[in-house]
Design an enzyme around this catalytic site. Sequence first.
Site, PDB file in Angstrom:
ATOM      1  N   TYR A  71      -6.679  15.587  -7.094  1.00  0.00           N
ATOM      2  CA  TYR A  71      -6.017  14.588  -8.288  1.00  0.00           C
ATOM      3  C   TYR A  71      -5.002  15.578  -8.932  1.00  0.00           C
ATOM      4  O   TYR A  71      -3.905  15.149  -9.187  1.00  0.00           O
ATOM      5  CB  TYR A  71      -6.795  13.820  -8.847  1.00  0.00           C
ATOM      6  CG  TYR A  71      -6.222  12.933  -9.965  1.00  0.00           C
ATOM      7  CD1 TYR A  71      -5.659  11.598  -9.609  1.00  0.00           C
ATOM      8  CD2 TYR A  71      -6.235  13.370 -11.318  1.00  0.00           C
ATOM      9  CE1 TYR A  71      -5.112  10.902 -10.619  1.00  0.00           C
ATOM     10  CE2 TYR A  71      -5.759  12.582 -12.232  1.00  0.00           C
ATOM     11  CZ  TYR A  71      -5.172  11.474 -11.929  1.00  0.00           C
ATOM     12  OH  TYR A  71      -4.419  10.710 -12.934  1.00  0.00           O
ATOM     13  N   THR A 124      -9.972   3.483 -18.939  1.00  0.00           N
ATOM     14  CA  THR A 124      -9.503   2.628 -17.562  1.00  0.00           C
ATOM     15  C   THR A 124     -10.612   2.994 -16.800  1.00  0.00           C
ATOM     16  O   THR A 124     -11.537   3.970 -16.900  1.00  0.00           O
ATOM     17  CB  THR A 124      -8.394   2.971 -16.895  1.00  0.00           C
ATOM     18  OG1 THR A 124      -8.497   4.367 -16.816  1.00  0.00           O
ATOM     19  CG2 THR A 124      -7.048   2.642 -18.041  1.00  0.00           C
ATOM     20  N   ASN A 160       3.724   4.378 -12.172  1.00  0.00           N
ATOM     21  CA  ASN A 160       2.451   4.398 -12.891  1.00  0.00           C
ATOM     22  C   ASN A 160       1.233   4.373 -11.855  1.00  0.00           C
ATOM     23  O   ASN A 160       0.054   5.037 -12.197  1.00  0.00           O
ATOM     24  CB  ASN A 160       2.409   3.390 -13.629  1.00  0.00           C
ATOM     25  CG  ASN A 160       0.793   3.005 -14.155  1.00  0.00           C
ATOM     26  OD1 ASN A 160       0.558   3.678 -14.967  1.00  0.00           O
ATOM     27  ND2 ASN A 160       0.112   2.112 -13.630  1.00  0.00           N
ATOM     28  N   ASP A 176       0.980  -1.340  -0.011  1.00  0.00           N
ATOM     29  CA  ASP A 176       0.199  -0.055   0.054  1.00  0.00           C
ATOM     30  C   ASP A 176       1.058   1.302  -0.088  1.00  0.00           C
ATOM     31  O   ASP A 176       1.606   1.572   0.714  1.00  0.00           O
ATOM     32  CB  ASP A 176      -0.837   0.105   1.058  1.00  0.00           C
ATOM     33  CG  ASP A 176      -1.914   1.231   1.294  1.00  0.00           C
ATOM     34  OD1 ASP A 176      -1.629   2.118   0.361  1.00  0.00           O
ATOM     35  OD2 ASP A 176      -2.702   1.218   2.241  1.00  0.00           O
ATOM     36  N   LYS A 198      -0.774  15.549  -9.239  1.00  0.00           N
ATOM     37  CA  LYS A 198      -0.230  15.333 -10.676  1.00  0.00           C
ATOM     38  C   LYS A 198       0.576  16.716 -10.961  1.00  0.00           C
ATOM     39  O   LYS A 198       1.604  16.408 -11.653  1.00  0.00           O
ATOM     40  CB  LYS A 198      -1.071  15.123 -11.687  1.00  0.00           C
ATOM     41  CG  LYS A 198      -1.948  13.564 -11.528  1.00  0.00           C
ATOM     42  CD  LYS A 198      -0.728  12.301 -11.473  1.00  0.00           C
ATOM     43  CE  LYS A 198      -1.523  11.188 -11.509  1.00  0.00           C
ATOM     44  NZ  LYS A 198      -0.334   9.994 -11.553  1.00  0.00           N
TER      45      LYS A 198
END
EC number: 1.-.-.-
Length: 326
Positions: free
Chosen positions: A214, A252, A148, A120, A218
């Site tokens: 998020y 995805t 990734n 994790d 990034k």
Amino acid sequence: MNIDCLCRWVVLPLLRYPLLVALVLRWSLSDSISICLTIYTLLINAFLIANSYIKRSGQVAWKSLREFKNGIVLITGGSKGLGRAIVSQLLQDYSNLTILNVDICPSSVRNTRVKDLICDLSDDEEVAALLNLLKRKYKNEIRLIVNNAGVRANFTGFNGMERDNLDKIFKINTFAPLQFIQELAPSRHSTRQCYIVNIASILGILTPAKVAAYAASKAALIAFHQSYSFELQNEGVRNIRTLLVTPGQLNTEMFAGFKPPRQFFAPVIDITTLAAKIVRYCELGQRGQLNEPFYCSFAHLLMCVPYSLQRIVRSFSRIDCCLPDE
């Protein structure tokens, strides 16, 4: 049909080879225009060839991954989505590589050359233990690192973000890649060749509504990657090369559940196609950035234009209102 197809088959050939296009279409051109187009074609293609050469060249020749008898690939988040596609592509292209898949669940790819390392990445103790194991058993053989793994929070407004979720997202999306690079990349004076891939997101540049956590994680990864790459360049490091991948929406599970708007301009990317491109860059040792689809190459430009133009483009694209509430 989408904007990528038009650019690939119409716009880019016209920009790179205008004289050839004119000859094929039998356009009537004066001698002076033909000479100008010839010079332009030679100059633009010379620049593109030189740019590709610079991205792939170095004082030390870059070895193919096939040359490493017991080469090790380390990938995080290789059990699903793009990570799984990259693993499958590596297995298909190389028979000499062992792939270490760091993920919270085992890979669905059944192959003796894929070794699952359950971890994790949001748990500091688990990450520390894993890094100690990797340094002890594999560090000198790691030739490719692919950061990734990524997670997102529920689609929610700015005031709906929770600190615990923020911590988890940044640990997985930003801090884990930094730790893996710091602990497992070769030293600057080593002869061990290593290629490092960081999978970011175009959302880290365009920062739409409802994905602030998020997008911020990034964006931080993009900044860390670029600073690290420029540091390697400035110090003349020859044995480490880096690639930043900034994709748009992938087919995805992470962003499934809604229909993306304006797919003509922002098509959903097939992970198998993207994985093949990433592995190709790894083979060539090509530095720089991989942006897919086409619009991702101009994301920084959009964020630099006047505010009124940004509003028009964002309103047309519906980037800030397309995500559902969760």
